[in-house]
Design a protein around this motif. Structure first.
Motif, mmCIF file in Angstrom:
data_model
loop_
_atom_site.group_PDB
_atom_site.id
_atom_site.type_symbol
_atom_site.label_atom_id
_atom_site.label_comp_id
_atom_site.label_asym_id
_atom_site.label_seq_id
_atom_site.Cartn_x
_atom_site.Cartn_y
_atom_site.Cartn_z
ATOM 1 N N TYR A 14 -3.808 36.932 32.298
ATOM 2 C CA TYR A 14 -5.250 36.447 32.593
ATOM 3 C C TYR A 14 -5.453 35.085 32.077
ATOM 4 O O TYR A 14 -4.662 34.571 31.268
ATOM 5 N N GLY A 15 -6.164 34.348 32.986
ATOM 6 C CA GLY A 15 -6.337 32.967 32.757
ATOM 7 C C GLY A 15 -7.803 32.546 32.816
ATOM 8 O O GLY A 15 -8.592 32.983 33.291
ATOM 9 N N ALA A 16 -8.206 31.408 32.411
ATOM 10 C CA ALA A 16 -9.390 30.609 32.509
ATOM 11 C C ALA A 16 -9.443 29.435 33.184
ATOM 12 O O ALA A 16 -8.509 28.755 33.231
ATOM 13 N N ALA A 17 -10.613 29.283 34.072
ATOM 14 C CA ALA A 17 -10.719 27.910 34.860
ATOM 15 C C ALA A 17 -11.981 27.204 33.927
ATOM 16 O O ALA A 17 -13.323 27.508 34.204
ATOM 17 N N PRO A 18 -11.550 26.521 32.754
ATOM 18 C CA PRO A 18 -12.812 25.934 31.981
ATOM 19 C C PRO A 18 -13.450 24.961 32.771
ATOM 20 O O PRO A 18 -12.846 23.854 33.515
ATOM 21 N N TYR A 19 -14.686 24.889 32.948
ATOM 22 C CA TYR A 19 -15.399 23.864 33.583
ATOM 23 C C TYR A 19 -16.831 23.369 32.970
ATOM 24 O O TYR A 19 -17.318 23.880 31.783
ATOM 25 N N TRP A 46 -0.379 36.602 28.514
ATOM 26 C CA TRP A 46 -0.212 38.043 28.422
ATOM 27 C C TRP A 46 -1.259 38.579 28.128
ATOM 28 O O TRP A 46 -2.203 38.151 27.264
ATOM 29 N N PRO A 47 -1.781 39.872 28.621
ATOM 30 C CA PRO A 47 -2.734 40.580 28.012
ATOM 31 C C PRO A 47 -2.917 41.021 26.742
ATOM 32 O O PRO A 47 -1.933 41.081 26.292
ATOM 33 N N ILE A 48 -4.112 40.841 26.024
ATOM 34 C CA ILE A 48 -4.240 41.454 24.795
ATOM 35 C C ILE A 48 -5.086 42.400 24.605
ATOM 36 O O ILE A 48 -6.287 42.297 24.996
ATOM 37 N N LYS A 49 -4.615 43.700 24.617
ATOM 38 C CA LYS A 49 -5.270 45.000 24.984
ATOM 39 C C LYS A 49 -6.652 45.099 24.382
ATOM 40 O O LYS A 49 -7.832 45.362 24.859
ATOM 41 N N GLU A 50 -6.810 44.696 23.084
ATOM 42 C CA GLU A 50 -8.060 44.751 22.186
ATOM 43 C C GLU A 50 -8.921 43.671 22.826
ATOM 44 O O GLU A 50 -10.202 44.033 22.496
ATOM 45 N N LEU A 51 -8.523 42.785 23.455
ATOM 46 C CA LEU A 51 -9.825 41.757 23.877
ATOM 47 C C LEU A 51 -10.102 41.878 25.508
ATOM 48 O O LEU A 51 -11.122 41.360 25.981
ATOM 49 N N GLY A 52 -9.333 42.814 26.183
ATOM 50 C CA GLY A 52 -9.630 42.939 27.608
ATOM 51 C C GLY A 52 -9.322 41.638 28.423
ATOM 52 O O GLY A 52 -8.972 40.694 27.740
ATOM 53 N N ALA A 53 -9.494 41.721 29.795
ATOM 54 C CA ALA A 53 -8.872 40.738 30.552
ATOM 55 C C ALA A 53 -9.768 39.400 30.253
ATOM 56 O O ALA A 53 -9.078 38.305 30.168
ATOM 57 N N LEU A 54 -11.211 39.361 30.313
ATOM 58 C CA LEU A 54 -12.058 38.045 30.066
ATOM 59 C C LEU A 54 -11.622 37.770 28.570
ATOM 60 O O LEU A 54 -11.860 36.226 28.457
#
Length: 148
Positions: A14-19, A46-54
């Motif tokens: 999962y990734g972020a596009a910071p803007y 990599w996924p962090i299960k307790e945080l979810g995708a976002l």
């Protein structure tokens, strides 16, 4: 992406596009360099299960780029080949979430390992190698309802 063997397993990231809205009123996107090859990329991991995708995407933006903010619905995904230090390389599919930057920190966990830089979407698209990520970055202003 080239054909892969039936045994190849695609790993999720999962990734972020910071803007942000820059001083001239135009949208800007933040990219970071990768640790090993120093290529421009969105913060991802990599996924962090307790945080979810976002939540995972937002954590990666903090750790890799030193930014915090508000996330939104996924913009799309792209594939890349992750070169592993140990074990076989991994084909990864990265789901990308927008992140409106509210805070840009002077110090963050991976500051010594990466460079960060603000780009206009067209320059960010030119800076990355992955075709589908290029398309996501070019569509970013329209996806957010902001004319570039």
């Amino acid at each position: 992406m080239s054909k892969r063997s039936p045994k190849a397993r695609v790993r999720d990231q999962y990734g972020a596009a910071p803007y942000r809205i820059g001083p001239n009123g135009g949208l800007q996107v933040l990219l970071v360099t990768t640790r090993e090859t120093h290529r421009w990329m969105v913060p991802k991991g990599w996924p962090i299960k307790e945080l979810g995708a976002l939540g995972t995407a937002m954590r990666e933006a903090y750790e890799e780029a030193g930014v915090r903010g508000d996330g939104g619905p996924a913009l799309g995904s792209f594939n890349y080949l992750k070169i592993m230090r140990k074990g076989p390389n991994q084909i990864c599919e990265v789901e990308v979430f927008p992140l409106l930057v509210r805070e840009e920190l002077e110090d963050w966990p991976e500051k010594a390992e990466r460079e960060r830089r603000w780009f206009v979407p067209e320059e960010a698209s030119d800076a990355v190698q992955e075709e589908r990520l290029r398309a996501i970055l070019m569509r970013l202003p329209g996806s957010l309802g902001h004319g570039a």
